[in-house]
Design a protein around this motif. Sequence first.
Motif, PDB file in Angstrom:
ATOM      1  N   UNK A  32      31.765  37.444  37.593  1.00 15.31           N
ATOM      2  CA  UNK A  32      30.402  36.944  37.810  1.00 15.31           C
ATOM      3  C   UNK A  32      30.270  35.844  38.847  1.00 15.31           C
ATOM      4  N   UNK A  33      31.358  35.132  39.128  1.00 16.03           N
ATOM      5  CA  UNK A  33      31.225  33.967  40.003  1.00 16.03           C
ATOM      6  C   UNK A  33      32.105  33.990  41.248  1.00 16.03           C
ATOM      7  N   UNK A  34      33.142  34.842  41.258  1.00  9.67           N
ATOM      8  CA  UNK A  34      34.046  34.853  42.409  1.00  9.67           C
ATOM      9  C   UNK A  34      33.872  36.138  43.206  1.00  9.67           C
ATOM     10  N   UNK A  35      34.201  36.091  44.499  1.00 13.19           N
ATOM     11  CA  UNK A  35      34.237  37.316  45.307  1.00 13.19           C
ATOM     12  C   UNK A  35      35.671  37.533  45.775  1.00 13.19           C
ATOM     13  N   UNK A  36      35.899  38.711  46.287  1.00 12.79           N
ATOM     14  CA  UNK A  36      37.256  39.096  46.766  1.00 12.79           C
ATOM     15  C   UNK A  36      38.323  38.765  45.720  1.00 12.79           C
ATOM     16  N   UNK A  37      38.107  39.260  44.522  1.00  9.98           N
ATOM     17  CA  UNK A  37      38.961  38.912  43.382  1.00  9.98           C
ATOM     18  C   UNK A  37      40.203  39.810  43.306  1.00  9.98           C
ATOM     19  N   UNK A  38      41.342  39.181  43.065  1.00 15.67           N
ATOM     20  CA  UNK A  38      42.581  39.917  42.787  1.00 15.67           C
ATOM     21  C   UNK A  38      43.111  39.481  41.430  1.00 15.67           C
ATOM     22  N   UNK A  39      43.535  40.451  40.614  1.00 13.62           N
ATOM     23  CA  UNK A  39      44.199  40.107  39.349  1.00 13.62           C
ATOM     24  C   UNK A  39      45.665  39.849  39.676  1.00 13.62           C
ATOM     25  N   UNK A  40      46.152  38.632  39.389  1.00 11.97           N
ATOM     26  CA  UNK A  40      47.514  38.276  39.793  1.00 11.97           C
ATOM     27  C   UNK A  40      48.478  38.171  38.615  1.00 11.97           C
ATOM     28  N   UNK A  41      47.942  38.115  37.386  1.00 14.84           N
ATOM     29  CA  UNK A  41      48.829  38.157  36.210  1.00 14.84           C
ATOM     30  C   UNK A  41      48.203  38.975  35.102  1.00 14.84           C
ATOM     31  N   UNK A  42      49.049  39.806  34.456  1.00 18.66           N
ATOM     32  CA  UNK A  42      48.615  40.451  33.219  1.00 18.66           C
ATOM     33  C   UNK A  42      49.718  40.470  32.154  1.00 18.66           C
ATOM     34  N   UNK A  43      50.754  39.670  32.355  1.00 18.52           N
ATOM     35  CA  UNK A  43      51.793  39.548  31.321  1.00 18.52           C
ATOM     36  C   UNK A  43      51.130  39.031  30.032  1.00 18.52           C
ATOM     37  N   UNK A  44      51.412  39.711  28.914  1.00 21.68           N
ATOM     38  CA  UNK A  44      50.808  39.391  27.605  1.00 21.68           C
ATOM     39  C   UNK A  44      49.281  39.401  27.637  1.00 21.68           C
ATOM     40  N   UNK A  45      48.701  40.102  28.623  1.00 22.99           N
ATOM     41  CA  UNK A  45      47.240  40.119  28.790  1.00 22.99           C
ATOM     42  C   UNK A  45      46.651  38.729  29.021  1.00 22.99           C
ATOM     43  N   UNK A  46      47.479  37.776  29.477  1.00 25.78           N
ATOM     44  CA  UNK A  46      46.965  36.446  29.786  1.00 25.78           C
ATOM     45  C   UNK A  46      46.523  36.470  31.257  1.00 25.78           C
TER      46      UNK A  46
END
Length: 237
Positions: A32-46
């Motif tokens: 909702x607030x950021x643009x050009x978003x990258x997911x950089x961690x999903x270990x343990x769904x954190x």
Amino acid sequence: MATVHNEAKKGDIAKVVLMCGDPLRAKFIADNYLSEVTKVNQVRNMFCYTGDYRGKKISVMGSGMGVPSMGIYVHELYDHYDVDTVIRVGTCGSFSKDVKVRDVIIAMGACSDSNYASEFELNGTFAPLATFSLLDIANTVSRSMKLDYHVGNILTSDVFYHEPNYSYKKWSNLGVLGVEMETYALYLKAAKFNKKALTILTVSDNLETKEETTSEERQSSFNKMMELALEVAYLDD
Ligand code: HPA
């Protein structure tokens, strides 16, 4: 290079990170607030997301609940990822009828019933504090946003479900405004690494008046707090 709990590469995480207990809240903020978003961690769904806020690189990540979880993630952010600033956004229970549900609390310091600081083998107790420059910005922005807000001491508790004879009155008698479960670890780690930290909370329930919020009210007050936190992150240098 990554850590045991975070698969992001160095440089994937911004110098300023917003942290919320729930990783799906982190996703909500990124969506909702950021643009050009990258997911950089999903270990343990954190989940940790990095994106752009008005031209500034900002990350937003879950902390999980409680001192140990916050302690692990923020330690790695400061130590391994060279993060300078962590701003926690969360909810708390209020101890006072004057600190109403949906009000904002900016945590100047954090008391605790946690034994976490025993690691430092101090000959006494440590008083973890917010970073003044962030507190100062948050105060100015909150005033200009005309928020109902309070600046003061909070309690970081290890316990959510207390025994029936528990009373928070001994804390509220010393002016402590409300209770959550993570800030003590955040401020302690910031002190250890000489980094910056601030916690901004919305009151989700009032332990004195028993007033609670509906999920819609929680969402709209959460959005106001997010706008405040993002503005503090944006103005932090
Ligand atoms: N206790 C601890 N943490 C909380 C509470 C509470 O009552 N409300 C929101 N976070």
